[in-house]
Design a protein around this motif. Structure first.
Motif, short mmCIF file in Angstrom:
data_model
loop_
_atom_site.label_atom_id
_atom_site.label_comp_id
_atom_site.label_asym_id
_atom_site.label_seq_id
_atom_site.Cartn_x
_atom_site.Cartn_y
_atom_site.Cartn_z
N TYR A 1 0.84 -1.20 0.00
CA TYR A 1 0.00 0.00 0.00
C TYR A 1 0.87 1.26 0.00
CZ TYR A 1 -2.95 3.77 1.69
OH TYR A 1 -3.59 4.98 1.84
N PHE A 2 1.85 1.31 0.90
CA PHE A 2 2.67 2.51 0.99
C PHE A 2 3.63 2.64 -0.20
CE2 PHE A 2 1.32 2.46 5.46
CZ PHE A 2 0.96 3.80 5.59
N LEU B 1 2.24 6.73 -6.52
CA LEU B 1 1.21 7.69 -6.91
C LEU B 1 1.71 9.13 -6.75
CD1 LEU B 1 -1.67 8.61 -7.62
CD2 LEU B 1 -2.31 8.15 -5.24
N ILE B 2 2.38 9.39 -5.63
CA ILE B 2 2.94 10.73 -5.40
C ILE B 2 4.00 11.05 -6.45
CG2 ILE B 2 4.25 12.15 -3.77
CD1 ILE B 2 2.92 10.51 -1.51
N SER B 3 4.83 10.05 -6.79
CA SER B 3 5.86 10.25 -7.81
C SER B 3 5.26 10.61 -9.16
CB SER B 3 6.71 8.98 -7.95
OG SER B 3 7.42 8.70 -6.76
N PHE B 4 4.23 9.86 -9.58
CA PHE B 4 3.59 10.15 -10.86
C PHE B 4 2.87 11.49 -10.82
CE2 PHE B 4 4.27 5.71 -12.01
CZ PHE B 4 4.48 5.82 -13.38
N GLY B 5 2.29 11.81 -9.65
CA GLY B 5 1.66 13.12 -9.50
C GLY B 5 2.68 14.23 -9.65
N GLY B 6 3.86 14.04 -9.06
CA GLY B 6 4.93 15.02 -9.19
C GLY B 6 5.39 15.16 -10.63
N GLY C 1 11.43 9.43 -7.68
CA GLY C 1 11.21 8.06 -7.25
C GLY C 1 11.62 7.81 -5.81
N ILE C 2 12.71 8.46 -5.37
CA ILE C 2 13.26 8.21 -4.04
C ILE C 2 12.51 8.94 -2.94
CG2 ILE C 2 15.28 8.61 -2.56
CD1 ILE C 2 17.05 8.05 -4.98
N VAL C 3 12.28 10.23 -3.12
CA VAL C 3 11.77 11.08 -2.03
C VAL C 3 10.44 10.61 -1.46
CG1 VAL C 3 11.00 13.41 -1.42
CG2 VAL C 3 13.10 13.09 -2.76
N PRO C 4 9.41 10.31 -2.27
CA PRO C 4 8.14 9.86 -1.67
C PRO C 4 8.28 8.55 -0.89
CG PRO C 4 7.79 10.56 -3.92
CD PRO C 4 9.27 10.49 -3.72
N ALA D 1 10.01 9.42 2.39
CA ALA D 1 9.11 10.22 3.23
C ALA D 1 8.06 9.35 3.90
CB ALA D 1 8.45 11.32 2.40
N LEU D 2 7.57 8.34 3.19
CA LEU D 2 6.53 7.47 3.74
C LEU D 2 7.07 6.46 4.75
CD1 LEU D 2 4.34 6.89 0.55
CD2 LEU D 2 3.70 8.14 2.61
N TRP D 3 8.40 6.35 4.86
CA TRP D 3 8.97 5.50 5.90
C TRP D 3 8.45 5.91 7.28
CZ3 TRP D 3 14.93 5.06 4.57
CH2 TRP D 3 15.07 4.19 3.48
#
Length: 205
Positions: free
Chosen positions: A105-106, A112-117, A189-192, A195-197
């Protein structure tokens, strides 16, 4: 050698990355699931991240809105990225709610956040490498699983980092991206994922 490097662009095409991540997750954690659950989750992932996007691509191509699978032009990326974001949203908010797959899920939420960015950036006329974005997110996911399950995956992680280099080389060789676009894609790719960790991985350590 050039042909070998070019293969990496197709082998690690962005649409295939979620399927690779899901397969690896089940290899590592499949024993915690009933077989029927594995099939249901995998089928949903495959349909929403591969079959539907491919179908949409051929529809857009028939309408003359895209010209190639690599979506080289910035304006060609807008609609496919928006549709992909919608499909990932459906996957995270509806499909995964029926199963206890926190790690997946995460990962998909980060994707999703990456593609949104990437969509926001292309609307601002900045192109990010989706290949590098996918590879970076996959690599971070495997690192996350390694820490979460306390399993040494050094060989797998090293292999993926090497593949990141080959994918970057293939995109440069094809003149599909500049070095800056590859770096932007990598950070997307890396940041989201990192961040979700704080939402799932760090509390579990």
């Amino acid at each position: 050698m050039e042909k070998l490097i070019r293969i990496f662009s197709y082998l690690f095409y962005p649409l295939f990355i979620p399927t690779y991540a899901t397969l690896f997750y089940f290899i590592l954690a499949g024993k915690f699931f009933v077989v029927n659950e594995l099939y249901l989750i995998f089928i949903q992932v495959f349909i929403l991240t591969v079959l539907l996007p491919v179908s949409v691509y051929y529809l857009l191509r028939s309408l003359g809105l895209v010209s190639s699978t690599m979506l080289s032009e910035k304006k060609e990326r807008r609609l496919p990225l928006a549709i992909n974001c919608l499909l990932l949203l459906m996957l995270t908010e509806y499909s995964f709610r029926e199963f206890h797959v926190k790690e997946l899920y995460f990962y998909f939420l980060g994707l999703l956040i990456s593609f949104g960015g990437a969509l926001v950036m292309v609307l601002r006329h900045v192109k990010a490498s989706l290949h590098m974005m996918g590879m970076a997110s996959l690599t971070m996911f495997i690192i996350s699983l390694s820490m979460y399950y306390h399993v040494r995956l050094v060989v797998v992680i090293a292999f993926l980092i090497m593949c990141c280099g080959y994918v970057a080389a293939s995109r440069l060789q094809a003149k599909a991206h500049t070095p800056a676009e590859l770096i932007i894609g990598t950070f997307l790719g890396i940041v989201p994922q990192v961040a979700l960790w704080y939402a799932w991985l760090i509390p579990a350590l």
